[in-house]
Design a protein around this motif. Structure first.
Motif, PDB file in Angstrom:
ATOM      1  N   MET A   1      16.527 -32.139  -3.555  1.00  7.90           N
ATOM      2  CA  MET A   1      16.923 -33.326  -4.663  1.00  7.90           C
ATOM      3  C   MET A   1      15.862 -33.598  -5.332  1.00  7.90           C
ATOM      4  SD  MET A   1      20.190 -33.237  -3.479  1.00  7.90           S
ATOM      5  CE  MET A   1      20.651 -34.593  -4.321  1.00  7.90           C
TER       6      MET A   1
ATOM      7  N   MET B   1      18.939 -41.138  -4.235  1.00  5.75           N
ATOM      8  CA  MET B   1      20.086 -42.069  -3.866  1.00  5.75           C
ATOM      9  C   MET B   1      20.301 -43.338  -4.845  1.00  5.75           C
ATOM     10  SD  MET B   1      20.764 -44.326  -0.446  1.00  5.75           S
ATOM     11  CE  MET B   1      19.299 -45.271  -0.549  1.00  5.75           C
TER      12      MET B   1
ATOM     13  N   ASP C   1      23.983 -35.173  -1.291  1.00  3.18           N
ATOM     14  CA  ASP C   1      22.584 -35.813  -1.156  1.00  3.18           C
ATOM     15  C   ASP C   1      22.497 -36.380   0.187  1.00  3.18           C
ATOM     16  OD1 ASP C   1      20.125 -37.446  -2.150  1.00  3.18           O
ATOM     17  OD2 ASP C   1      21.351 -39.100  -1.439  1.00  3.18           O
ATOM     18  N   ARG C   2      23.433 -36.968   0.880  1.00  2.59           N
ATOM     19  CA  ARG C   2      23.145 -37.407   2.333  1.00  2.59           C
ATOM     20  C   ARG C   2      23.391 -36.470   3.278  1.00  2.59           C
ATOM     21  NH1 ARG C   2      20.659 -41.236   2.424  1.00  2.59           N
ATOM     22  NH2 ARG C   2      20.165 -40.187   0.613  1.00  2.59           N
TER      23      ARG C   2
ATOM     24  N   CYS D   1      18.753 -33.740 -10.130  1.00  2.00           N
ATOM     25  CA  CYS D   1      19.534 -34.828 -10.316  1.00  2.00           C
ATOM     26  C   CYS D   1      19.984 -35.160 -11.700  1.00  2.00           C
ATOM     27  CB  CYS D   1      18.877 -36.145  -9.499  1.00  2.00           C
ATOM     28  SG  CYS D   1      18.656 -36.070  -7.882  1.00  2.00           S
TER      29      CYS D   1
ATOM     30  N   MET E   1      26.880 -37.383  -4.281  1.00  2.00           N
ATOM     31  CA  MET E   1      26.161 -38.421  -3.207  1.00  2.00           C
ATOM     32  C   MET E   1      26.556 -37.944  -1.882  1.00  2.00           C
ATOM     33  SD  MET E   1      27.110 -41.928  -5.233  1.00  2.00           S
ATOM     34  CE  MET E   1      26.371 -42.940  -4.030  1.00  2.00           C
TER      35      MET E   1
ATOM     36  N   TYR F   1      14.045 -32.082   1.931  1.00  3.04           N
ATOM     37  CA  TYR F   1      15.174 -32.972   0.826  1.00  3.04           C
ATOM     38  C   TYR F   1      14.576 -33.076  -0.521  1.00  3.04           C
ATOM     39  CZ  TYR F   1      17.080 -37.260  -1.106  1.00  3.04           C
ATOM     40  OH  TYR F   1      17.984 -38.268  -1.673  1.00  3.04           O
TER      41      TYR F   1
END
Length: 247
Positions: A78, A1, A63-64, A83, A60, A74
């Motif tokens: 990620m 994040m 990602d959420r 990334c 993003m 997760y």
């Protein structure tokens, strides 16, 4: 994040550095002069930062989505390499799109008038200065806007549909609040950015007054970069804890 927020900050920095100095000069002195190359260069920097922000906001949202809907996987999804690769593709794609626009604009013949009734060199004001046939560029623009503006927006909408469904299934109110708070900052930022940019570029300009068009453009060129640091820091738990330690 935090890695994605860093890239978003870079987009905002490019946007404000590109737009705000000319904007301030225009406000203070009632106008400013710029060469054609300088005008297209300003638009190119604006376009690369704007396109990158669209793609980053969709990244993003994914990602959420993974963090809330698939939290146990997760860290395996990620990853750092994922990334880095995603961000590189965002900047590469934005650069290619900007290069396509720049080549097409430099191929036009500009015969006047040489006055833009705007505070920066945007796509439509530049084309209005040309005496060439711009129908092909307009068609290309419509296709690219649909792919790289509406495409990321659809990804964001779908991601949040799954996020909200997952949040509603959480039994405790505390859990729902905690899950929603992790994506609320991003949702606010998306609303400001996409709300204004879609009104300016996706709806006919004939029905908009110049004041309305300029005001909306000001929101996403100067207002959104100003609000993003506030949105992503003041609602951040780590920032609040660090701030309390300092005070």
């Amino acid at each position: 994040m935090y890695f994605f927020i860093t890239q978003l900050s870079l987009c905002d920095l490019l946007m404000t550095t590109d737009i705000v100095p000319v904007l301030l000069h225009t406000v203070l002195y009632g106008g400013s002069t710029m060469t054609l190359i300088g005008c297209i260069t300003q638009f190119s920097v604006f376009l690369i930062s704007n396109t990158s922000e669209c793609l980053l906001l969709s990244l993003m949202s994914y990602d959420r989505y993974v963090a809330i809907c698939n939290p146990l996987r997760y860290h395996s999804i990620m990853t750092h390499n994922f990334c880095i690769m995603s961000v590189n593709e965002v900047w590469l794609t934005s650069s290619i799109i900007t290069l396509i626009y720049a080549i097409n604009m430099f191929s036009l013949y500009f015969c006047g008038p040489h006055v833009i009734d705007h505070f920066f060199c945007d796509f439509e004001p530049i084309l209005q200065l040309s005496c060439s046939d711009t129908s092909i560029i307009h068609t290309l623009d419509l296709a690219l806007v649909f792919i790289f503006v509406m495409g990321p927006f659809i990804i964001i909408v779908v991601s949040y549909m799954y996020i909200f469904i997952t949040i509603l299934k959480i039994p405790s109110n505390t859990g729902k609040y905690k899950a929603f708070s992790t994506c609320s900052s991003h949702l606010i930022g998306v609303s400001f950015f996409y709300g204004t940019i879609m009104i300016v570029y996706m709806f006919p300009t004939e029905g908009q007054s110049l004041i309305l068009n300029h005001s909306l453009s000001l929101i996403y060129t100067a207002g959104t970069p100003l609000l993003n640091p506030i949105i992503y820091t003041l609602r951040n738990k780590d920032f609040k804890e660090a701030f309390h330690k300092l005070t």
